[in-house]
Scaffold this motif. Structure first.
Motif, short mmCIF file in Angstrom:
data_model
loop_
_atom_site.label_atom_id
_atom_site.label_comp_id
_atom_site.label_asym_id
_atom_site.label_seq_id
_atom_site.Cartn_x
_atom_site.Cartn_y
_atom_site.Cartn_z
N GLU A 59 0.95 -0.62 -0.06
CA GLU A 59 0.08 0.32 0.11
C GLU A 59 0.83 1.13 0.45
O GLU A 59 0.66 2.30 -1.14
CB GLU A 59 -0.71 -0.15 1.47
N LEU A 60 1.57 1.12 1.09
CA LEU A 60 2.97 2.07 1.11
C LEU A 60 3.21 2.62 -0.14
O LEU A 60 4.08 3.87 -0.65
CB LEU A 60 3.82 2.09 2.02
N ARG A 61 4.04 1.70 -0.79
CA ARG A 61 4.46 1.88 -2.39
C ARG A 61 3.77 2.34 -3.23
O ARG A 61 3.75 3.15 -4.33
CB ARG A 61 5.15 0.16 -2.77
N HIS A 62 2.38 1.91 -3.91
CA HIS A 62 1.55 2.24 -4.40
C HIS A 62 1.17 3.79 -3.92
O HIS A 62 0.90 4.90 -5.14
CB HIS A 62 0.47 1.35 -4.41
N ARG A 63 1.15 4.33 -2.81
CA ARG A 63 1.14 4.99 -2.35
C ARG A 63 2.15 6.89 -2.91
O ARG A 63 1.46 7.47 -3.56
CB ARG A 63 0.70 5.83 -1.25
N LEU A 64 3.40 6.43 -2.78
CA LEU A 64 4.86 6.66 -3.32
C LEU A 64 3.82 7.16 -4.38
O LEU A 64 5.17 7.80 -5.22
CB LEU A 64 5.52 5.87 -2.99
N ALA A 65 4.24 5.62 -5.17
CA ALA A 65 3.95 6.00 -6.84
C ALA A 65 2.89 7.01 -7.38
O ALA A 65 3.55 7.12 -8.20
CB ALA A 65 3.42 4.17 -7.37
N ALA A 66 2.04 7.12 -7.04
CA ALA A 66 1.11 8.06 -7.11
C ALA A 66 1.58 8.89 -6.58
O ALA A 66 1.05 9.72 -7.64
CB ALA A 66 -0.76 7.23 -6.17
N ASP A 67 2.09 9.15 -5.76
CA ASP A 67 3.02 10.88 -5.57
C ASP A 67 3.73 11.39 -7.11
O ASP A 67 3.12 12.26 -6.57
CB ASP A 67 2.78 10.82 -4.35
N PHE A 68 3.81 10.73 -7.20
CA PHE A 68 5.23 10.78 -8.38
C PHE A 68 4.72 10.22 -9.95
O PHE A 68 5.40 10.39 -10.79
CB PHE A 68 6.38 10.69 -8.16
N ASP A 69 3.69 10.42 -9.60
CA ASP A 69 2.77 9.62 -11.02
C ASP A 69 4.01 8.43 -11.58
O ASP A 69 3.80 8.33 -12.95
CB ASP A 69 2.97 10.90 -11.81
N ASN A 70 4.00 7.34 -10.94
CA ASN A 70 4.66 6.40 -11.21
C ASN A 70 6.40 6.57 -11.84
O ASN A 70 6.37 5.75 -12.76
CB ASN A 70 3.50 5.09 -12.07
N ASP A 71 6.18 7.62 -11.61
CA ASP A 71 7.70 7.99 -12.50
C ASP A 71 8.99 8.05 -11.54
O ASP A 71 9.00 8.51 -10.83
CB ASP A 71 7.56 9.41 -12.97
N ARG A 100 11.22 10.77 -11.22
CA ARG A 100 11.27 11.75 -10.08
C ARG A 100 11.14 11.52 -7.98
O ARG A 100 11.56 12.05 -7.52
CB ARG A 100 9.35 11.91 -10.19
N ILE A 101 10.84 9.59 -8.41
CA ILE A 101 10.87 8.47 -7.20
C ILE A 101 12.06 9.01 -6.51
O ILE A 101 12.59 8.90 -5.28
CB ILE A 101 10.39 7.72 -6.92
N TYR A 102 13.06 8.89 -7.52
CA TYR A 102 14.04 8.64 -7.71
C TYR A 102 15.06 10.17 -6.78
O TYR A 102 15.96 10.11 -5.54
CB TYR A 102 15.40 7.88 -8.52
N ALA A 103 14.87 10.73 -7.32
CA ALA A 103 15.34 12.37 -7.30
C ALA A 103 14.77 12.52 -6.14
O ALA A 103 15.86 13.70 -5.05
CB ALA A 103 14.56 13.17 -8.14
N ASP A 104 14.00 11.96 -4.92
CA ASP A 104 13.18 13.12 -4.17
C ASP A 104 13.61 12.07 -2.97
O ASP A 104 14.29 12.63 -1.44
CB ASP A 104 11.46 12.37 -4.05
N LEU A 105 14.15 10.78 -3.12
CA LEU A 105 14.87 9.94 -2.77
C LEU A 105 16.27 10.45 -1.77
O LEU A 105 16.62 10.97 -1.20
CB LEU A 105 15.00 8.63 -2.67
N GLN A 106 17.29 11.14 -3.11
CA GLN A 106 18.66 11.44 -2.92
C GLN A 106 18.10 13.12 -1.93
O GLN A 106 18.73 12.94 -1.15
CB GLN A 106 18.43 11.53 -4.58
#
Length: 79
Positions: free
Chosen positions: A11-23, A26-32
């Motif tokens: 659920e957390l993974r899907h929510r994170l993906a949705a926050d970044f439009d499955n990009d 963008r997810i990696y840049a946010d983690l960095q």
């Protein structure tokens, strides 16, 4: 049969993906960005080699080790 912990992670993974439009970029840049903002030391282990040979876990002779003989490996940043 489902595992509640696995369900939470998904659920957390899907929510994170949705926050970044499955990009993923963008997810990696946010983690960095979060890593840098944390102020914590982040170690990149991608270049580390894992030992593939099998060495004995005990000193030759099979004698018992005293607590003083047990040594912890150096911290990751000091290898």
């Amino acid at each position: 049969m489902t595992n509640p912990i696995t369900d939470q992670i998904r659920e957390l993974r899907h929510r994170l993906a949705a926050d970044f439009d499955n990009d993923l970029d963008r997810i990696y840049a946010d983690l960095q960005r979060k890593e840098k903002a944390s102020g914590r030391v982040v170690i990149d282990l991608r270049g580390e080699r894992v030992a593939t040979d099998c060495q004995a876990m005990q000193q030759s002779g099979g004698g018992k080790l005293s607590p003083a003989d047990h040594k912890s490996p150096p911290p990751l940043g000091e290898r």
